[in-house]
Design an enzyme around this catalytic site. Sequence first.
Site, PDB file in Angstrom:
ATOM      1  N   ASP B  36     -14.377 -13.315  25.337  1.00  0.00           N
ATOM      2  CA  ASP B  36     -15.036 -14.171  24.476  1.00  0.00           C
ATOM      3  C   ASP B  36     -15.782 -13.569  23.295  1.00  0.00           C
ATOM      4  OD1 ASP B  36     -13.262 -16.349  23.953  1.00  0.00           O
ATOM      5  OD2 ASP B  36     -15.226 -17.908  24.617  1.00  0.00           O
ATOM      6  N   ASP B 286      -5.872   5.958 -22.591  1.00  0.00           N
ATOM      7  CA  ASP B 286      -4.817   6.292 -20.773  1.00  0.00           C
ATOM      8  C   ASP B 286      -4.431   4.919 -20.349  1.00  0.00           C
ATOM      9  OD1 ASP B 286      -8.237   6.558 -21.236  1.00  0.00           O
ATOM     10  OD2 ASP B 286      -7.171   6.378 -18.612  1.00  0.00           O
ATOM     11  N   GLY B 421      -0.997   7.057 -15.504  1.00  0.00           N
ATOM     12  CA  GLY B 421      -0.354   7.150 -16.823  1.00  0.00           C
ATOM     13  C   GLY B 421       0.582   8.267 -16.784  1.00  0.00           C
ATOM     14  N   LEU B 422       0.361   9.714 -17.292  1.00  0.00           N
ATOM     15  CA  LEU B 422       1.058  11.090 -17.828  1.00  0.00           C
ATOM     16  C   LEU B 422       1.892  11.321 -16.400  1.00  0.00           C
ATOM     17  CD1 LEU B 422      -1.002  12.993 -20.302  1.00  0.00           C
ATOM     18  CD2 LEU B 422       1.381  11.982 -20.334  1.00  0.00           C
TER      19      LEU B 422
END
Lengths: 429, 518
Positions: B36, B286, B421-422
């Site tokens: 334990d 963006d 994004g792009l």
Amino acid sequence: MSGVIASSAVEHHPGPQSQERGQRAVFCGLTSIIWLHRRIQDAFFLVVGSRTCAHLIQSAAGVMIFAEPRFATAILGERDLAGMADCHEELDRVVGELISRRSGINRLFLVGSCPSEVIKLDLETAAAKLQAKHENRVRISAFSGSGIETTFTQGEDQCLKSTVAELPALASGTSNLVVLGTVSDIVEDQFRRLFDDLGIPNVHFYPGRKASDLPAVGRGTRLIAAQPFVGETARALIERGAEMINAPFPLGAEGSKAWFEAIAEAHGIDSARVQQVLELPYQRAKRAVASHALKLEGKRIHFLPDSQLEIPMARFLSEECGLSINEIGTPFHDQLMMHGELSRLPHDVRIVEGQDLDPALSRVREARPDLTVCGMGIANALESEGLRTKWSIELVFSPVQGFDQAGDLAGLFAKPLVRESILEVGSWS
Amino acid sequence: MELTLWTYEGPPHVGAIRIAASMRDVHLMLHSPQGDTYADLLFTMIERDGQRPPVTYTTFQARDLGASTAEMVLQSLRESAERFKPQVMLVADSCTAELIQDQPGALALGADLPVPVIPLEMAAYTRKENWGASETFYQLVRGLLSRQAPAPGTERPQRGADVRPSVNILGPTKLGFRCRDDVVEIERLLASMGVDVNVVAPLGASPWDLQSIPAADANVNLCPEVSDLTCSWLARTFGMPTIQTIPMGWGATRDFIAEVAEVLNLDIDVDAVGESRLPWYSRSIDSTYLTGKRVFVFADGSHAIAAARVARDEMGFEVVGLGTYSRERARDVRAAAKEYGLEALITDNYLEVEARVQELQPEMVLGTQMERHIAKRLGIPCAVISTPAHVQDYPARYSPQMGFEGANVLFDTWVHPLIMGLEEHLLHMFRDDFEFNDSVGPSHLGSEGEGARSLNESGEQICEGNIVWAFEAEKELKKIPFFVRGKARRNTERFAEEQGISTIQVDTLYDAKAHYSN
């Protein structure tokens, strides 16, 4: 089963020896499943235990293995404990679920835990009943990895011992060699090449890569241990007629050489041939160790108990790397297995079997060794007190046996010291 | 008996250890077998603590059973009281000890120890880690404070006009998700409102500190998984109001400010307290590409509910799945899921979560380290938002999840795994570029997850039920970048099924696209 209980007084070591009882910072035998399930590729380990067992294995594995693992836990619930559910029926259901889910499993180990032992759940009987049910599909047996009976690496010993009765009998008049204890695949391959070069046929690694790779055993079987923690399995094999070869473990250049020499001698192989085969890898290993030994020489090392590898590791480090040994703590001292090691240790080394954590840590703090080998739960605590540490679990989880790993093994110990010398931030002293 | 591969939570006694390890001058005596102690490494390795948690494990063995285990409890108690000199000794059983029924709590109370004892009952076979943490914190607070409790019905005195308002921050612990930084962030936020922090607990508090909890005007229930029970007891017993809003995300932080102001009767202009960059970053042009990204959220109760709100209202994502492993919080998560038109997934079975993710094909997963593994296997971007978490989620840098800075961190962390994004557009346009194709993954992440993605690719099922893909249609499907391919495949198959089409042709693909484009 002798389990974690200390053995009788050590006879082969003239130095100071003692036994300690108390709080232990050592894993239980369930932890062995972490390497066993990778070594035996068609085996599945089903722990019958509590949420703690499941959490322990996943935490000790450190990183989660992100393929679906070949182990799982059947977690006992209140209904099982209160007798409202029949544990055997429940197990039947769980195993059925598992087998239908994992078609590639040829071997199922039911693994006992502290709770299953305490409620006296008879997993061997359960395994036999399940075997009858799944007779042509999967082989099922049971062993215990519970913390009340086993420490850390003893889980492997219990697992292997549980399969000894299944080993086929060796045909009379034939002979074979059994290499006992998990080694990594690459080590097995290197060893096989050397056994071939030495002209030793019929070599079986136990455990093998497949659960069905079971060596035959009988009067013509020679037995050599590759790991120190397989004592009970060794005894079970001896009972079935195997003859044990005494040697130090194949750790370091000297350990590996002595190990192969002992095996070759037992096979009556001409010593000139042995020297010829071993010379090249031996010299290579010496060179590899030497570069790390420069960084280790003269340092003091302290072993806290963990994997039972402590004594052979200490022998390697004092014999080949010039370290002095402050203390060797080991969870369980098996004399049969350490026979080839003790005489090579410095005579005044203190060996402590078992553990009482807080006094043991006090001795480390007082001695302030250059390096302390310890379990993962303790390492950062000592580092924060300015002491350098080495996780002992890496010694079980990395390929360290044999000539071509001797340098890596020395490197594992050198790395924390190298790191200390290159870091320009913070301070350990 | 329950078959478990990975578990989201440890056993309840690990929750008790979390409370002890979070505090100062508390020691836990845990009656337990060897093994334990693995719990130590959760703290020293995952959280990189420089000391072991303050726990003594009795470490009984098979030979001790039925004979000397009770004696071991007493010996461990005496030795740890002497060695560690805690202000309070907690006493508990681990799962195995619960079965042998030594009653260590009762033994400790009768042992005449030089330290106050608080016995705990951890219910190892019915409960889990967060429950254990909650129960331990509650027993500790109740044990230390019940003697101070005013007579029932006593009116709580009004704060004097010249007294600064103050609150306690309750709930943060070791091994919680970013608790260290969230406490700092919320303390700053409260300071900027002119509100003092009386006690933070359990993290960093001593039992002595807990004694002064009633001196504050209210309690901030920062981590309900741990502090809900304690906050309601303090409300009942001392008439202390509870501030319930979890300040995660921009909107929730403002709600939190408003709730604090209302509870403490302060005149505060929310706009003047602080500001986050999240609203502008999210409105920035963006970020348009984030619109409607389908996210799957799975976490502990509080983080799941808070993350879903941020995902939809502040990032513009679509929440397609919401769930928790925490059964104690199931009701709240179910209610939250309703708001998103969803049925909550309440399970602690990792395989069920994996199956749901596979079925939903989200574009992003917000989850725990388990979901990180699931997402990696399926090649889906993922951010970790909740425990259980691994060592990399205990970062060196200041990285809160709560307050205004927390909102900034959420924006960055959730956007990071996505293709920007792009780049996404260029991948749509030029799929066969030998260097920048979609199997390479987001260019700023190197080759992360590449292997996993190809695994997914090969495992892609091209025929579902009775519907078959024509070779040309299948080729066309592969021209769609991987991050939307799953969705396109699913939509097309659903469309074909609805229309009774048995073989999907290229036209079926585009018909489906037109059908679902809204």
